[in-house]
Design a protein around this motif. Sequence first.
Motif, short mmCIF file in Angstrom:
data_model
loop_
_atom_site.label_atom_id
_atom_site.label_comp_id
_atom_site.label_asym_id
_atom_site.label_seq_id
_atom_site.Cartn_x
_atom_site.Cartn_y
_atom_site.Cartn_z
N SER A 1 4.54 20.73 -40.49
CA SER A 1 5.98 20.92 -40.32
C SER A 1 6.73 20.42 -41.55
O SER A 1 6.17 19.76 -42.43
N LYS A 2 8.04 20.70 -41.59
CA LYS A 2 8.87 20.24 -42.70
C LYS A 2 8.85 18.72 -42.82
O LYS A 2 8.74 18.17 -43.92
N ASP A 3 8.98 18.04 -41.68
CA ASP A 3 8.99 16.58 -41.70
C ASP A 3 7.67 16.03 -42.23
O ASP A 3 7.66 15.05 -42.99
N ASP A 4 6.57 16.65 -41.83
CA ASP A 4 5.27 16.18 -42.32
C ASP A 4 5.15 16.40 -43.82
O ASP A 4 4.61 15.55 -44.54
N ARG A 5 5.63 17.52 -44.29
CA ARG A 5 5.55 17.78 -45.73
C ARG A 5 6.42 16.81 -46.52
O ARG A 5 6.07 16.42 -47.64
N ARG A 6 7.57 16.44 -45.93
CA ARG A 6 8.40 15.42 -46.60
C ARG A 6 7.67 14.07 -46.70
O ARG A 6 7.89 13.30 -47.63
N ASN A 7 6.79 13.82 -45.73
CA ASN A 7 5.99 12.59 -45.74
C ASN A 7 4.68 12.76 -46.50
O ASN A 7 3.75 11.96 -46.34
N LYS A 8 4.61 13.83 -47.31
CA LYS A 8 3.49 14.07 -48.24
C LYS A 8 2.20 14.52 -47.54
O LYS A 8 1.11 14.38 -48.10
N TRP A 9 2.33 15.07 -46.33
CA TRP A 9 1.14 15.61 -45.66
C TRP A 9 0.89 17.05 -46.14
O TRP A 9 1.83 17.82 -46.33
N THR A 10 -0.38 17.40 -46.30
CA THR A 10 -0.74 18.76 -46.69
C THR A 10 -2.04 19.17 -46.00
O THR A 10 -2.89 18.32 -45.72
N SER A 11 -2.16 20.47 -45.72
CA SER A 11 -3.40 21.01 -45.15
C SER A 11 -3.97 22.12 -46.02
O SER A 11 -4.89 22.83 -45.60
N GLU A 12 -3.43 22.27 -47.21
CA GLU A 12 -3.83 23.39 -48.07
C GLU A 12 -5.32 23.35 -48.38
O GLU A 12 -5.86 22.33 -48.80
N GLY A 13 -5.98 24.49 -48.15
CA GLY A 13 -7.40 24.60 -48.43
C GLY A 13 -8.30 24.04 -47.35
O GLY A 13 -9.53 24.08 -47.49
N ASN A 14 -7.72 23.51 -46.26
CA ASN A 14 -8.54 22.88 -45.22
C ASN A 14 -8.41 23.56 -43.86
O ASN A 14 -8.74 22.97 -42.84
N ALA A 15 -7.87 24.76 -43.83
CA ALA A 15 -7.65 25.47 -42.56
C ALA A 15 -8.72 26.52 -42.34
O ALA A 15 -9.32 27.05 -43.29
N SER A 16 -8.97 26.83 -41.08
CA SER A 16 -9.93 27.89 -40.73
C SER A 16 -9.52 28.50 -39.39
O SER A 16 -8.73 27.93 -38.64
N LEU A 17 -10.08 29.66 -39.10
CA LEU A 17 -9.81 30.32 -37.82
C LEU A 17 -10.56 29.61 -36.71
O LEU A 17 -11.76 29.32 -36.85
N GLY A 18 -9.87 29.33 -35.61
CA GLY A 18 -10.47 28.61 -34.50
C GLY A 18 -11.09 29.53 -33.46
O GLY A 18 -11.03 30.76 -33.56
N TYR A 19 -11.67 28.92 -32.42
CA TYR A 19 -12.40 29.71 -31.43
C TYR A 19 -11.49 30.60 -30.59
O TYR A 19 -11.94 31.61 -30.04
N SER A 20 -10.21 30.25 -30.48
CA SER A 20 -9.29 31.10 -29.72
C SER A 20 -9.22 32.50 -30.34
O SER A 20 -9.13 33.51 -29.63
N PHE A 21 -9.25 32.55 -31.66
CA PHE A 21 -9.26 33.84 -32.36
C PHE A 21 -10.53 34.63 -32.03
O PHE A 21 -10.47 35.84 -31.77
N TRP A 22 -11.66 33.95 -32.01
CA TRP A 22 -12.93 34.65 -31.79
C TRP A 22 -13.08 35.14 -30.36
O TRP A 22 -13.88 36.04 -30.09
N PHE A 23 -12.30 34.57 -29.42
CA PHE A 23 -12.29 35.11 -28.06
C PHE A 23 -11.86 36.58 -28.06
O PHE A 23 -12.37 37.39 -27.28
N ILE A 24 -10.91 36.94 -28.94
CA ILE A 24 -10.44 38.32 -29.03
C ILE A 24 -11.56 39.24 -29.51
O ILE A 24 -11.74 40.35 -28.99
N ILE A 25 -12.31 38.78 -30.48
CA ILE A 25 -13.44 39.57 -31.00
C ILE A 25 -14.50 39.77 -29.92
O ILE A 25 -15.03 40.88 -29.74
#
Length: 225
Positions: free
Chosen positions: A161-185
């Motif tokens: 979120s914006k507040d997290d980014r202001r506090n220097k949090w980042t997730s860049e390069g560490n995200a992936s598709l979760g199992y909820s997505f694969w339920f559709i497949i």
Amino acid sequence: MSLNKRRLIFCTFIYSCAAIGLLGAALGTKRWVVASARRTSNTTESVGQVNLGLFYGDKYLNIGYGLRTYSVDVIEMMKNDPEIMIYSLWVLTVIFIMAGLTMTIAAAVFAVINSAITPISALAGVPGLYFWNISAILFELFAAGLWVTQFYQRLQFNVMSKDDRRNKWTSEGNASLGYSFWFIILASILHMINVFTVFWATCSRTKKSPSPIIEEKTNGAIMLY
């Protein structure tokens, strides 16, 4: 239609029910995208995990003083930070999943009907079983494709979120598709099995013994002599 063929048609009802469960779980669970997070100002001690579903998510952040858990309202997050997701892609993803769920329910209902009787209407009969299942496949694959686009356009770079980014949090390069997505497949694969099962049940024919035309011609030729 023989009893064995009706049993095969009934199997598509079971697979459709399983697909309904998968689609419902995909809508309700919070694992469409998962990401680990860190603070750029304190990478050694800070640790975080973010799980986002289509509607809700969870966030676990620790800046070195203990883990804190937060609930995430995805719709509210998009309102406060339009850059985090492409709203039109999110809306279309939900719409296509709901459309796929509707087609899946129809496939289940008409599978039961066809396993008991032979309907007169095409949409209620075997052609309808093809239609409902193939439509569900298309809707589900469209939804999956839209979410993959969403992921590669936005979510792989940031789920904070914006507040997290202001506090220097980042997730860049560490995200992936979760199992909820694969339920559709998985649900779309079940519908593919349904299509094959309907084809197998309705296109297999008992071989008829060939009519003795050659023998009759032979007998006729002998009589001429």
